[in-house]
Design a protein around this motif. Structure first.
Motif, PDB file in Angstrom:
ATOM      1  N   GLU A 186       0.806  -1.214   0.000  1.00 57.77           N
ATOM      2  CA  GLU A 186       0.000   0.000   0.000  1.00 57.77           C
ATOM      3  C   GLU A 186       0.843   1.269   0.000  1.00 57.77           C
ATOM      4  O   GLU A 186       0.302   2.372   0.038  1.00 57.77           O
ATOM      5  CB  GLU A 186      -0.940   0.003   1.207  1.00 57.77           C
ATOM      6  N   LEU A 187       2.151   1.122  -0.035  1.00 60.59           N
ATOM      7  CA  LEU A 187       3.002   2.311  -0.084  1.00 60.59           C
ATOM      8  C   LEU A 187       2.839   3.005  -1.429  1.00 60.59           C
ATOM      9  O   LEU A 187       2.694   2.351  -2.461  1.00 60.59           O
ATOM     10  CB  LEU A 187       4.465   1.921   0.129  1.00 60.59           C
ATOM     11  N   PRO A 188       2.846   4.338  -1.451  1.00 65.97           N
ATOM     12  CA  PRO A 188       2.691   5.055  -2.725  1.00 65.97           C
ATOM     13  C   PRO A 188       3.888   4.828  -3.633  1.00 65.97           C
ATOM     14  O   PRO A 188       5.019   4.647  -3.165  1.00 65.97           O
ATOM     15  CB  PRO A 188       2.592   6.524  -2.288  1.00 65.97           C
ATOM     16  N   THR A 189       3.639   4.820  -4.911  1.00 65.46           N
ATOM     17  CA  THR A 189       4.701   4.620  -5.898  1.00 65.46           C
ATOM     18  C   THR A 189       4.587   5.691  -6.979  1.00 65.46           C
ATOM     19  O   THR A 189       3.537   6.307  -7.161  1.00 65.46           O
ATOM     20  CB  THR A 189       4.596   3.227  -6.548  1.00 65.46           C
ATOM     21  N   VAL A 190       5.673   5.890  -7.681  1.00 63.91           N
ATOM     22  CA  VAL A 190       5.662   6.853  -8.788  1.00 63.91           C
ATOM     23  C   VAL A 190       5.038   6.193 -10.013  1.00 63.91           C
ATOM     24  O   VAL A 190       4.994   4.964 -10.131  1.00 63.91           O
ATOM     25  CB  VAL A 190       7.088   7.331  -9.112  1.00 63.91           C
ATOM     26  N   SER A 191       4.567   7.004 -10.914  1.00 62.78           N
ATOM     27  CA  SER A 191       3.957   6.489 -12.133  1.00 62.78           C
ATOM     28  C   SER A 191       5.018   5.890 -13.050  1.00 62.78           C
ATOM     29  O   SER A 191       6.219   6.128 -12.878  1.00 62.78           O
ATOM     30  CB  SER A 191       3.220   7.608 -12.866  1.00 62.78           C
ATOM     31  N   ALA A 192       4.568   5.121 -14.027  1.00 63.06           N
ATOM     32  CA  ALA A 192       5.506   4.485 -14.952  1.00 63.06           C
ATOM     33  C   ALA A 192       6.289   5.522 -15.757  1.00 63.06           C
ATOM     34  O   ALA A 192       7.489   5.365 -15.989  1.00 63.06           O
ATOM     35  CB  ALA A 192       4.744   3.551 -15.887  1.00 63.06           C
ATOM     36  N   SER A 193       5.628   6.594 -16.149  1.00 66.44           N
ATOM     37  CA  SER A 193       6.312   7.638 -16.919  1.00 66.44           C
ATOM     38  C   SER A 193       7.367   8.339 -16.076  1.00 66.44           C
ATOM     39  O   SER A 193       8.483   8.622 -16.544  1.00 66.44           O
ATOM     40  CB  SER A 193       5.303   8.646 -17.464  1.00 66.44           C
ATOM     41  N   ASP A 194       7.023   8.631 -14.803  1.00 68.07           N
ATOM     42  CA  ASP A 194       8.000   9.263 -13.911  1.00 68.07           C
ATOM     43  C   ASP A 194       9.171   8.325 -13.642  1.00 68.07           C
ATOM     44  O   ASP A 194      10.326   8.765 -13.562  1.00 68.07           O
ATOM     45  CB  ASP A 194       7.346   9.661 -12.598  1.00 68.07           C
ATOM     46  N   ARG A 195       8.885   7.038 -13.511  1.00 70.74           N
ATOM     47  CA  ARG A 195       9.963   6.080 -13.270  1.00 70.74           C
ATOM     48  C   ARG A 195      10.918   6.025 -14.450  1.00 70.74           C
ATOM     49  O   ARG A 195      12.138   5.956 -14.278  1.00 70.74           O
ATOM     50  CB  ARG A 195       9.379   4.694 -12.989  1.00 70.74           C
ATOM     51  N   ASP A 196      10.373   6.083 -15.648  1.00 68.61           N
ATOM     52  CA  ASP A 196      11.237   6.085 -16.836  1.00 68.61           C
ATOM     53  C   ASP A 196      12.110   7.332 -16.872  1.00 68.61           C
ATOM     54  O   ASP A 196      13.290   7.267 -17.255  1.00 68.61           O
ATOM     55  CB  ASP A 196      10.379   6.002 -18.104  1.00 68.61           C
ATOM     56  N   GLN A 197      11.548   8.466 -16.463  1.00 70.69           N
ATOM     57  CA  GLN A 197      12.329   9.706 -16.437  1.00 70.69           C
ATOM     58  C   GLN A 197      13.421   9.647 -15.373  1.00 70.69           C
ATOM     59  O   GLN A 197      14.538  10.134 -15.586  1.00 70.69           O
ATOM     60  CB  GLN A 197      11.410  10.902 -16.167  1.00 70.69           C
ATOM     61  N   LEU A 198      13.112   9.047 -14.239  1.00 68.20           N
ATOM     62  CA  LEU A 198      14.094   8.959 -13.168  1.00 68.20           C
ATOM     63  C   LEU A 198      15.277   8.077 -13.550  1.00 68.20           C
ATOM     64  O   LEU A 198      16.399   8.288 -13.083  1.00 68.20           O
ATOM     65  CB  LEU A 198      13.442   8.405 -11.894  1.00 68.20           C
ATOM     66  N   LEU A 252      16.630   7.748 -16.490  1.00 69.23           N
ATOM     67  CA  LEU A 252      17.462   8.268 -17.574  1.00 69.23           C
ATOM     68  C   LEU A 252      18.816   8.708 -17.023  1.00 69.23           C
ATOM     69  O   LEU A 252      18.918   9.133 -15.869  1.00 69.23           O
ATOM     70  CB  LEU A 252      16.773   9.446 -18.261  1.00 69.23           C
ATOM     71  N   PRO A 253      19.885   8.633 -17.827  1.00 68.25           N
ATOM     72  CA  PRO A 253      21.195   9.101 -17.354  1.00 68.25           C
ATOM     73  C   PRO A 253      21.156  10.583 -17.021  1.00 68.25           C
ATOM     74  O   PRO A 253      20.429  11.362 -17.636  1.00 68.25           O
ATOM     75  CB  PRO A 253      22.115   8.818 -18.560  1.00 68.25           C
ATOM     76  N   LEU A 254      21.925  10.980 -16.036  1.00 69.75           N
ATOM     77  CA  LEU A 254      22.016  12.386 -15.664  1.00 69.75           C
ATOM     78  C   LEU A 254      22.678  13.185 -16.781  1.00 69.75           C
ATOM     79  O   LEU A 254      23.587  12.706 -17.454  1.00 69.75           O
ATOM     80  CB  LEU A 254      22.820  12.539 -14.371  1.00 69.75           C
ATOM     81  N   THR A 255      22.221  14.396 -16.960  1.00 68.67           N
ATOM     82  CA  THR A 255      22.719  15.240 -18.039  1.00 68.67           C
ATOM     83  C   THR A 255      23.699  16.274 -17.495  1.00 68.67           C
ATOM     84  O   THR A 255      23.792  16.501 -16.276  1.00 68.67           O
ATOM     85  CB  THR A 255      21.564  15.957 -18.742  1.00 68.67           C
ATOM     86  N   LEU A 256      24.406  16.922 -18.399  1.00 67.86           N
ATOM     87  CA  LEU A 256      25.336  17.974 -18.004  1.00 67.86           C
ATOM     88  C   LEU A 256      24.597  19.124 -17.334  1.00 67.86           C
ATOM     89  O   LEU A 256      25.107  19.718 -16.375  1.00 67.86           O
ATOM     90  CB  LEU A 256      26.105  18.472 -19.234  1.00 67.86           C
ATOM     91  N   ALA A 257      23.396  19.439 -17.811  1.00 68.03           N
ATOM     92  CA  ALA A 257      22.613  20.512 -17.197  1.00 68.03           C
ATOM     93  C   ALA A 257      22.258  20.180 -15.748  1.00 68.03           C
ATOM     94  O   ALA A 257      22.279  21.069 -14.878  1.00 68.03           O
ATOM     95  CB  ALA A 257      21.346  20.762 -18.016  1.00 68.03           C
ATOM     96  N   GLU A 258      21.931  18.929 -15.464  1.00 69.59           N
ATOM     97  CA  GLU A 258      21.595  18.531 -14.100  1.00 69.59           C
ATOM     98  C   GLU A 258      22.817  18.611 -13.188  1.00 69.59           C
ATOM     99  O   GLU A 258      22.725  19.034 -12.029  1.00 69.59           O
ATOM    100  CB  GLU A 258      21.013  17.120 -14.092  1.00 69.59           C
ATOM    101  N   PHE A 259      23.975  18.189 -13.711  1.00 67.35           N
ATOM    102  CA  PHE A 259      25.200  18.312 -12.930  1.00 67.35           C
ATOM    103  C   PHE A 259      25.521  19.783 -12.665  1.00 67.35           C
ATOM    104  O   PHE A 259      25.966  20.148 -11.570  1.00 67.35           O
ATOM    105  CB  PHE A 259      26.370  17.642 -13.647  1.00 67.35           C
TER     106      PHE A 259
END
Length: 204
Positions: free
Chosen positions: A45-57, A59-66
């Protein structure tokens, strides 16, 4: 500054086993073992992220995020073993940034962080009292800045989905929320409860 050995890994494993909660005491003081079925229900019953959000999470980190992570990091902090500070990375970011992205991508493929991200310098800070007593020293781990940048970038990405998995009443360590919000909530609930009791017929 020696590398960790199997001895210390085994020692930590033994300590962890002693901290494992296998049961709680009931009101009469007898052991009340945990119910595996109840644990499964709780986990399901713990909340989970959606499938689309999980796919985004994932993804490899980008230079902009760093870059954003480096910009958010505080300065004037003690560096790790390589002695490279946040200020150094900011000055030479145009050179070092793309390399950090490459290192992170290779770490994802291999499943292992580079050695600089897996080492720390242990330093002892005096607390108070007689410094000949080891208990009056506080150990801290000085981590390398490249590791801190990676961790900060991951933290910022996870922050985009916190609202979907954390209850609104959870305020501690949540960005833009404060634990004082819950204190105010408790105060308001307490005041409303007191008013209800005082309005009852038996109230003098």
């Amino acid at each position: 500054m020696d590398c960790s050995s199997l001895f210390f890994y085994a020692l930590e494993k033994m300590r962890g086993a002693k901290k494992h909660v296998t049961c709680l005491l009931a009101e009469d003081g007898t052991p009340d073992p945990t119910d595996p079925g109840a644990c499964r229900v709780l986990w399901e019953e713990l909340p989970t992220v959606s499938a689309s959000d999980r796919d985004q999470l994932e993804l490899p980190l980008t230079l902009a995020e760093f870059s954003e992570a480096l910009h958010c990091m505080p300065t004037n902090k003690s560096p790790g073993m390589d002695r490279l500070t946040v200020e150094f990375y900011r000055v030479f970011w145009d050179v070092l940034g793309p390399d950090l992205v490459t290192v992170w991508d290779e770490s994802l493929q291999s499943g292992v962080l580079p050695l600089s991200c897996r080492r720390a310098v242990l330093a002892l800070l005096p607390k108070k009292g007689d410094l000949r007593d080891l208990r009056n020293w506080r150990p801290i781990s000085l981590l390398s800045t490249d590791y801190k940048i990676i961790v900060k970038a991951i933290s910022l990405r996870l922050g985009s989905v916190l609202a979907d998995v954390i209850h609104p009443d959870q305020t501690y360590t949540v960005p833009d929320l404060s634990i004082f919000d819950n204190l105010f909530l408790v105060r308001d609930l307490w005041n409303s409860g007191v008013e209800t009791v005082c309005r009852s017929p038996s109230c003098p």
